[in-house]
Design a protein around this motif. Sequence first.
Motif, mmCIF file in Angstrom:
data_model
loop_
_atom_site.group_PDB
_atom_site.id
_atom_site.type_symbol
_atom_site.label_atom_id
_atom_site.label_comp_id
_atom_site.label_asym_id
_atom_site.label_seq_id
_atom_site.Cartn_x
_atom_site.Cartn_y
_atom_site.Cartn_z
ATOM 1 N N SER A 56 0.851 -1.182 0.000
ATOM 2 C CA SER A 56 0.000 0.000 0.000
ATOM 3 C C SER A 56 0.894 1.242 0.000
ATOM 4 O O SER A 56 2.021 1.204 -0.481
ATOM 5 C CB SER A 56 -0.934 -0.037 1.215
ATOM 6 O OG SER A 56 -1.885 0.997 1.163
ATOM 7 N N TRP A 399 -8.054 5.267 4.379
ATOM 8 C CA TRP A 399 -7.731 4.147 3.492
ATOM 9 C C TRP A 399 -7.774 2.796 4.209
ATOM 10 O O TRP A 399 -8.333 1.827 3.703
ATOM 11 C CB TRP A 399 -6.358 4.353 2.851
ATOM 12 C CG TRP A 399 -5.857 3.110 2.197
ATOM 13 C CD1 TRP A 399 -4.806 2.342 2.584
ATOM 14 C CD2 TRP A 399 -6.420 2.444 1.047
ATOM 15 N NE1 TRP A 399 -4.666 1.252 1.748
ATOM 16 C CE2 TRP A 399 -5.643 1.294 0.805
ATOM 17 C CE3 TRP A 399 -7.493 2.715 0.202
ATOM 18 C CZ2 TRP A 399 -5.900 0.417 -0.238
ATOM 19 C CZ3 TRP A 399 -7.750 1.842 -0.839
ATOM 20 C CH2 TRP A 399 -6.971 0.707 -1.053
ATOM 21 N N GLU A 400 -7.172 2.718 5.396
ATOM 22 C CA GLU A 400 -7.117 1.442 6.089
ATOM 23 C C GLU A 400 -8.517 0.903 6.360
ATOM 24 O O GLU A 400 -8.794 -0.288 6.156
ATOM 25 C CB GLU A 400 -6.349 1.577 7.411
ATOM 26 C CG GLU A 400 -4.867 1.825 7.256
ATOM 27 C CD GLU A 400 -4.530 3.302 7.243
ATOM 28 O OE1 GLU A 400 -5.414 4.108 6.886
ATOM 29 O OE2 GLU A 400 -3.382 3.647 7.572
ATOM 30 N N TRP A 403 -10.249 -0.243 3.060
ATOM 31 C CA TRP A 403 -9.658 -1.498 2.578
ATOM 32 C C TRP A 403 -10.121 -2.680 3.428
ATOM 33 O O TRP A 403 -10.517 -3.732 2.911
ATOM 34 C CB TRP A 403 -8.137 -1.363 2.591
ATOM 35 C CG TRP A 403 -7.388 -2.420 1.850
ATOM 36 C CD1 TRP A 403 -7.855 -3.219 0.837
ATOM 37 C CD2 TRP A 403 -6.023 -2.802 2.056
ATOM 38 N NE1 TRP A 403 -6.853 -4.063 0.404
ATOM 39 C CE2 TRP A 403 -5.726 -3.824 1.123
ATOM 40 C CE3 TRP A 403 -5.024 -2.359 2.913
ATOM 41 C CZ2 TRP A 403 -4.469 -4.428 1.044
ATOM 42 C CZ3 TRP A 403 -3.765 -2.949 2.836
ATOM 43 C CH2 TRP A 403 -3.500 -3.958 1.913
ATOM 44 N N LYS A 407 -12.361 -6.073 2.368
ATOM 45 C CA LYS A 407 -11.761 -7.403 2.428
ATOM 46 C C LYS A 407 -12.498 -8.345 3.372
ATOM 47 O O LYS A 407 -12.317 -9.566 3.296
ATOM 48 C CB LYS A 407 -10.291 -7.300 2.865
ATOM 49 C CG LYS A 407 -9.387 -6.621 1.844
ATOM 50 C CD LYS A 407 -7.922 -6.902 2.108
ATOM 51 C CE LYS A 407 -7.440 -6.306 3.402
ATOM 52 N NZ LYS A 407 -5.985 -6.558 3.612
ATOM 53 N N MET A 419 -10.593 3.522 -6.084
ATOM 54 C CA MET A 419 -9.195 3.511 -5.663
ATOM 55 C C MET A 419 -8.289 3.809 -6.857
ATOM 56 O O MET A 419 -8.715 3.723 -8.012
ATOM 57 C CB MET A 419 -8.818 2.138 -5.091
ATOM 58 C CG MET A 419 -8.860 1.016 -6.114
ATOM 59 S SD MET A 419 -8.354 -0.603 -5.449
ATOM 60 C CE MET A 419 -6.627 -0.302 -5.136
ATOM 61 N N TYR A 444 -6.885 -7.117 -3.412
ATOM 62 C CA TYR A 444 -7.173 -5.893 -4.156
ATOM 63 C C TYR A 444 -8.239 -6.106 -5.226
ATOM 64 O O TYR A 444 -8.687 -5.143 -5.842
ATOM 65 C CB TYR A 444 -5.900 -5.322 -4.790
ATOM 66 C CG TYR A 444 -5.090 -4.511 -3.808
ATOM 67 C CD1 TYR A 444 -5.563 -3.305 -3.309
ATOM 68 C CD2 TYR A 444 -3.853 -4.968 -3.362
ATOM 69 C CE1 TYR A 444 -4.840 -2.569 -2.396
ATOM 70 C CE2 TYR A 444 -3.111 -4.235 -2.450
ATOM 71 C CZ TYR A 444 -3.608 -3.037 -1.970
ATOM 72 O OH TYR A 444 -2.882 -2.314 -1.067
ATOM 73 N N LEU A 446 -11.314 -6.025 -5.294
ATOM 74 C CA LEU A 446 -12.358 -5.612 -4.362
ATOM 75 C C LEU A 446 -13.701 -5.383 -5.048
ATOM 76 O O LEU A 446 -14.611 -4.803 -4.464
ATOM 77 C CB LEU A 446 -11.891 -4.380 -3.586
ATOM 78 C CG LEU A 446 -10.599 -4.658 -2.785
ATOM 79 C CD1 LEU A 446 -10.058 -3.392 -2.158
ATOM 80 C CD2 LEU A 446 -10.835 -5.733 -1.733
#
Length: 525
Positions: A56, A399-400, A403, A407, A419, A444, A446
């Motif tokens: 990342s 972002w964290e 993400w 997931k 993204m 990724y 996603l």
Amino acid sequence: MNRRDLLKTAALTALATAAYATSARWNLALAQEGGKIITLAHPAGFPDLDPATSFSNDGAVLANVYETLTRYIPARDGQEARVEPVLAESWDVSEDGLTWTFHLRSGVNFHDGAELTSEAVKGSIERTVRIGGGAAFIWSSVASMETPDPLTIVMKLSAPQPMDMTAAAGFAAWILSPGALDKDNAWFNAGNGAGTGPYMVERFEPGQRAILTRNPNYWGTFADGSFDKAVFEIVEDAVLAQSMIESGEADWTYSLPYENLDALTANPDLTVVSNPSFETLVGLYNTRKAPLDRPKVRQALSMAFPYDDVISAGTAGLGSRAMGVIPAGIWGHDDAAPVPQTDIEGARALLTEEGVADTGLELVMTYATGDALESVAAELWKANLETLGITLTLQPMNWEAQWQLAKADPAAAQDIFVMYWWPTYVTPYDYLFNLFHSEPSPNYNLGYYANADFDRMIDEANGLSGTDRVKAEQMFKDAQRKIIEEAAAVFILDRPNIHVIRSDIKGYVDNPAYGHVTFVNELSR
């Protein structure tokens, strides 16, 4: 502006002011220690400083702590793209492309004092492959490794690959000390490091900052007047980031609103560096949730996207229309790809055909907090979809969190995940594999797209890339057209790289192969 917006603005201003004060205190304390300091304001956090699993924005930090065998240098100033030596001084490849021999640089030490050897390189790659996280896939073609002497490593491949480019990857190619090979992820994320790079990790505060200090035993060179410390501040608020760069609290930043570029360019204290990037902006559709599990519904949404308006309003006309996911400048780019155009009535007809028109469809879209371009794209798309009776709920997140939500459980995740993607290493496979190849659990990909024919096409093309580039390139283009036809994503734009730096910073050159990475040892004030 209504009362709710006023309250929201006031709250954001208060948070930004507090964060600014915290940053100022840190830099004052560092300055009192003596030495030259550079502060880099990043709009997104650094989730993982383990060189084996990092995949990342943390590459910006790791690129100054660790090094790879080689480095990719894009075409510029009339020179062709090339791969240059870093920890490997030279390399050879067999005629069949299956054996690569890297000759290592002598006299290189890790931060813990250990010597760089072929066993250290072998151990680093084996650790990355064993863990199997992040971008470990880059080593998938390495069948075995041999270390005939301390400065020679031989890689035997299962299929021909351009390993000089693989070894230049911005993720999963870092070489670390033998003394750290048995350390776990928590050890690295506690602020420990064991690279050969020009800087060492002094302190890491997840979600806030990373502080690096100069490696006094670095084998390479520093620019005259280079920096003793590098502070990587996480500044998600674009208003705060601009305030910091204008005041001199920060020396480097990016992702500021494009409409502010004229004023920033006119500021004699600042330099705006603009050049093409290898970075593309996409919106991944959740192909596991109804009605987005139907290609024609996804096609309709893509036809409702205001591509030209987003380029104009979001990038001041500096961006370019994405022709699929592989951007211009990367081999395999398809400038004739059949991407959809904005067509509201065409979108309405498709939705009617699918029985979705006027059903009160509600969708949730996640994107990065503070990213001005993503915010513009979201608002303009939302307005277009409203004319079709579709409600697009916008959910900006750090972002964290964005993400991790995506997931965790596709069934409970967002409908559209927005993204940027920039290359792990410069190959079409990187874009197509990471974002669209089937995978047992989301990383990724996603949008959770799964198509066995697509997987086969890109895997086969990847295997040919080391021996038949022409055939491989056509296969990559054909595979990309498949995901365009099935509308696996909305392909928005290729973003220009625009970084804002203080005018007294010397030596800055952007390398789009490494997204928003600054090699601090090349800079000075």
